[in-house]
Design a protein around this motif. Structure first.
Motif, mmCIF file in Angstrom:
data_model
loop_
_atom_site.group_PDB
_atom_site.id
_atom_site.type_symbol
_atom_site.label_atom_id
_atom_site.label_comp_id
_atom_site.label_asym_id
_atom_site.label_seq_id
_atom_site.Cartn_x
_atom_site.Cartn_y
_atom_site.Cartn_z
ATOM 1 N N VAL A 1 -4.074 4.187 9.010
ATOM 2 C CA VAL A 1 -2.861 4.939 9.315
ATOM 3 C C VAL A 1 -1.829 4.802 8.204
ATOM 4 O O VAL A 1 -1.175 5.785 7.813
ATOM 5 C CB VAL A 1 -2.281 4.490 10.671
ATOM 6 N N VAL A 2 -1.671 3.596 7.668
ATOM 7 C CA VAL A 2 -0.690 3.382 6.605
ATOM 8 C C VAL A 2 -1.062 4.165 5.354
ATOM 9 O O VAL A 2 -0.223 4.822 4.726
ATOM 10 C CB VAL A 2 -0.561 1.878 6.290
ATOM 11 N N ALA A 3 -2.329 4.135 4.965
ATOM 12 C CA ALA A 3 -2.756 4.851 3.760
ATOM 13 C C ALA A 3 -2.615 6.358 3.940
ATOM 14 O O ALA A 3 -2.077 7.059 3.063
ATOM 15 C CB ALA A 3 -4.200 4.491 3.419
ATOM 16 N N ALA A 4 -3.093 6.875 5.067
ATOM 17 C CA ALA A 4 -3.000 8.317 5.307
ATOM 18 C C ALA A 4 -1.546 8.764 5.411
ATOM 19 O O ALA A 4 -1.154 9.800 4.843
ATOM 20 C CB ALA A 4 -3.763 8.678 6.583
ATOM 21 N N LEU B 1 0.825 -1.204 0.000
ATOM 22 C CA LEU B 1 0.000 0.000 0.000
ATOM 23 C C LEU B 1 0.863 1.259 0.000
ATOM 24 O O LEU B 1 0.570 2.231 -0.718
ATOM 25 C CB LEU B 1 -0.925 -0.018 1.224
ATOM 26 N N ILE B 2 1.916 1.252 0.798
ATOM 27 C CA ILE B 2 2.834 2.395 0.829
ATOM 28 C C ILE B 2 3.447 2.633 -0.540
ATOM 29 O O ILE B 2 3.450 3.766 -1.053
ATOM 30 C CB ILE B 2 3.939 2.167 1.884
ATOM 31 N N LEU B 3 3.956 1.572 -1.154
ATOM 32 C CA LEU B 3 4.633 1.706 -2.439
ATOM 33 C C LEU B 3 3.683 2.162 -3.540
ATOM 34 O O LEU B 3 4.042 2.999 -4.377
ATOM 35 C CB LEU B 3 5.293 0.379 -2.822
ATOM 36 N N VAL B 4 2.469 1.634 -3.536
ATOM 37 C CA VAL B 4 1.512 1.976 -4.600
ATOM 38 C C VAL B 4 1.084 3.440 -4.498
ATOM 39 O O VAL B 4 1.032 4.159 -5.497
ATOM 40 C CB VAL B 4 0.295 1.036 -4.543
ATOM 41 N N ILE B 5 0.771 3.907 -3.291
ATOM 42 C CA ILE B 5 0.350 5.305 -3.131
ATOM 43 C C ILE B 5 1.480 6.256 -3.517
ATOM 44 O O ILE B 5 1.264 7.248 -4.230
ATOM 45 C CB ILE B 5 -0.118 5.554 -1.691
ATOM 46 N N LEU B 6 2.681 5.965 -3.074
ATOM 47 C CA LEU B 6 3.827 6.806 -3.444
ATOM 48 C C LEU B 6 4.055 6.791 -4.952
ATOM 49 O O LEU B 6 4.299 7.837 -5.574
ATOM 50 C CB LEU B 6 5.084 6.331 -2.727
ATOM 51 N N ALA B 7 3.967 5.606 -5.559
ATOM 52 C CA ALA B 7 4.223 5.483 -6.996
ATOM 53 C C ALA B 7 3.173 6.218 -7.813
ATOM 54 O O ALA B 7 3.496 6.898 -8.794
ATOM 55 C CB ALA B 7 4.264 4.007 -7.394
ATOM 56 N N ALA C 1 3.257 11.466 3.200
ATOM 57 C CA ALA C 1 4.668 11.381 2.806
ATOM 58 C C ALA C 1 4.847 11.736 1.332
ATOM 59 O O ALA C 1 5.799 12.430 0.957
ATOM 60 C CB ALA C 1 5.200 9.973 3.088
ATOM 61 N N ALA C 2 3.923 11.266 0.483
ATOM 62 C CA ALA C 2 4.014 11.564 -0.945
ATOM 63 C C ALA C 2 3.900 13.064 -1.196
ATOM 64 O O ALA C 2 4.612 13.619 -2.042
ATOM 65 C CB ALA C 2 2.915 10.812 -1.705
ATOM 66 N N VAL C 3 3.008 13.735 -0.463
ATOM 67 C CA VAL C 3 2.840 15.180 -0.619
ATOM 68 C C VAL C 3 4.134 15.910 -0.268
ATOM 69 O O VAL C 3 4.587 16.802 -1.002
ATOM 70 C CB VAL C 3 1.671 15.677 0.253
ATOM 71 N N TRP C 4 4.756 15.524 0.841
ATOM 72 C CA TRP C 4 5.978 16.210 1.262
ATOM 73 C C TRP C 4 7.153 15.887 0.354
ATOM 74 O O TRP C 4 8.014 16.743 0.093
ATOM 75 C CB TRP C 4 6.306 15.855 2.709
ATOM 76 N N ILE C 5 7.218 14.659 -0.154
ATOM 77 C CA ILE C 5 8.280 14.318 -1.104
ATOM 78 C C ILE C 5 8.130 15.160 -2.371
ATOM 79 O O ILE C 5 9.107 15.658 -2.931
ATOM 80 C CB ILE C 5 8.248 12.817 -1.437
ATOM 81 N N ASP C 6 6.885 15.319 -2.824
ATOM 82 C CA ASP C 6 6.615 16.113 -4.018
ATOM 83 C C ASP C 6 7.033 17.564 -3.813
ATOM 84 O O ASP C 6 7.707 18.163 -4.667
ATOM 85 C CB ASP C 6 5.129 16.021 -4.356
ATOM 86 N N TYR C 7 6.656 18.156 -2.681
ATOM 87 C CA TYR C 7 7.040 19.545 -2.413
ATOM 88 C C TYR C 7 8.550 19.682 -2.238
ATOM 89 O O TYR C 7 9.150 20.678 -2.647
ATOM 90 C CB TYR C 7 6.318 20.066 -1.169
#
Length: 497
Positions: free
Chosen positions: A420-423, A359-365, A428-434
């Motif tokens: 918790v994992v999805a949120a 789930l972590i990898l898919v949302i980030l990807a 994390a994806a938002v902050w990595i993007d910024y």
């Protein structure tokens, strides 16, 4: 129901801690956000205008989103020279990649979120006394930043021009149309009028971060001057619009590009002029003045930038910092753990499932893949317009992320863990993007919107988990999360958030 409320409360706390809290500390607070009445319309029919030296024509020191005197976008660059010379210098500057914006880019985004929301001051600016006036500062000496007429702070332009630094606290305003009007007066008993830009230039990527220039030339052929409004902006995939996040970095970059031209005397030809047109903490009222009049601009620059140095990292005999930390950290942590801590870590490890990692990898990807995909299509698919690229990639965020989250979370056991994992992954994806874009300042409305989508995705994941779906596949968490996701994205696109 009680369990759902607990999970919802946990998600709200998580969203605030990992999205809202850091954002508030690093960017805006609520009291710095402009209100609905931030746009100012001058009560005067025509305010006092700025007249460059040896010119009959003049201009108003702001741009306006409509044909009315709204102090929205301050002019921050004035050049003595014609438009062709200005563009040639910028496109040939060492390290610069300025290019003229094409029609599809200009038409793709009718709305742009601007940082400026009007100026509470009613003071107008008089004529520029000329390059040698008292209100000027050499750009190669002490460049004035955050200045007022009587109190200025000096900074060295040669040192600051090459670095962006932390963006200052800004006063964000409302969404405005992409067209900006400049008011110019030809003089000689002729009437002033509103005009659109002569040219637009950009340096950067449309779907990433870029610097943007609007150029307006003198209404008189005999008066060779060009005014510019410059800013930096990034593409927000949640709003499908560009968000302006500052003007100082773009102004400094243009100043640096002019100073790097071999035909420009950095001591005499580049200065700062005080126009008194600040309307946010980022625009300080000082404009860059460049003297290009009489400069013969050759078509090609030879040897510029040939002597750049490369930094080489030398190896340490003890290894890198990461390697040294890795060797010592496990023992250091273990020495401070109690038996209770070890039992808790063991319990958390037992709860870990393969689906959590997936789930972590898919949302980030998916989230970061949209940013990367936009950049790739922009460069490789020249036949696609910005509208078409957005139509291809936006469904990945709007539909792909919640759908993939639901399908993966169906295989997870515990509701709270899935939520918790999805949120946390989306945060994390938002902050990595910024971080990738170098964005360090966010308006309050953006922070709120990101917190809401983080909570919504967590509810979708929690409602899809096995223990939540025992009674019904369409349980309260899943329905609330799905409705919240749709409403937040729709409200964002239509300008309500």
């Amino acid at each position: 129901m009680r369990r759902s409320l607990v999970i919802g409360a946990v998600l709200i706390v998580l969203a605030f801690v990992f999205v809202g809290g850091p954002s508030m500390l690093l960017s805006l607070s609520a009291d710095q956000t402009a209100g609905d009445g931030a746009t100012e319309r001058d009560s005067k029919p025509t305010p006092e205008l700025v007249t460059p030296e040896d010119s009959e024509s003049s201009f108003w020191e702001y741009l306006s989103p409509s044909k009315g005197f709204q102090k929205r976008s301050p002019i921050n660059v004035v050049v003595r020279g014609d438009t062709e010379d200005v563009e040639r210098v910028l496109t040939e500057a060492d390290g610069g990649d300025w290019s003229e914006m094409n029609e599809s880019e200009e038409e793709a985004l009718p709305d742009t979120y601007a940082i400026t929301a009007g100026n509470e001051s009613d003071n107008e600016t008089g004529a520029i006394e000329g390059p040698g006036a008292n209100d000027t500062e050499h750009a190669t000496g002490n460049v004035t930043g955050n200045a007022t007429a009587n109190d200025t702070e000096n900074a060295t332009a040669n040192e600051s021009a090459g670095r962006s630094g932390v963006l200052p606290t800004l006063n964000w305003g409302q969404a405005d149309g992409g067209t900006r009007y400049a008011y110019v007066d030809p003089g000689e008993n002729e009437s002033g009028y509103w005009t659109t830009e002569t040219r637009q230039l950009e340096d950067g990527t449309y779907y990433g971060q870029r610097y943007h220039i609007r150029l307006y030339e003198s209404p008189n052929e005999d008066d060779d001057w060009v005014i510019m409004q410059t800013h930096s902006e990034h593409f927000d995939w949640f709003t499908l619009r560009h968000r302006v996040h500052g003007s100082q970095d773009a102004q400094t970059k243009i100043e640096q590009d002019f100073m790097e031209h071999p035909g420009v005397d950095v001591q005499d030809d580049v200065r700062r002029l005080y126009l008194d047109n600040s309307n946010s903490s980022d625009a300080d009222g000082w404009a860059t003045f460049v003297e290009l009049a009489g400069l013969i601009v050759v078509p090609t620059l030879v040897g510029v930038g040939a002597g750049r140095r490369r930094l080489e990292a030398g190896g340490s005999p003890e290894g890198s910092t990461d390697e040294r930390v890795a060797r010592h950290t496990p023992h250091a942590i273990d020495d401070h753990l109690t038996d209770v801590d070890r039992r808790r870590l063991a319990a958390a490890y037992d709860r870990l499932e393969v689906g959590h990692v997936l789930l972590i990898l898919v949302i980030l990807a998916l989230f970061l893949g949209v940013r990367t995909g936009g950049l790739v299509l922009e460069r490789r698919a020249a036949s696609l317009t910005p509208h078409q690229i957005a139509a291809i990639l936006y469904p990945v965020i709007a539909i792909g992320i919640p759908t993939a989250t639901y399908l993966i979370a169906r295989g997870l056991t515990r509701r709270l863990d899935a939520a918790v994992v999805a949120a946390g992954s989306l945060a994390a994806a938002v902050w990595i993007d910024y971080g990738w874009l170098g964005i360090t300042a966010l308006p309050v409305d953006v922070v709120l919107q990101r917190m809401l989508v983080v909570v919504a995705l967590g509810l979708i994941a929690g409602g899809a988990a096995k223990r939540a779906a025992r009674s019904s596949k369409f349980n309260d968490m899943l329905l609330v999360g799905s409705a919240m996701w749709v409403l937040v994205l729709a409200g964002t696109l239509f300008g309500y958030l």
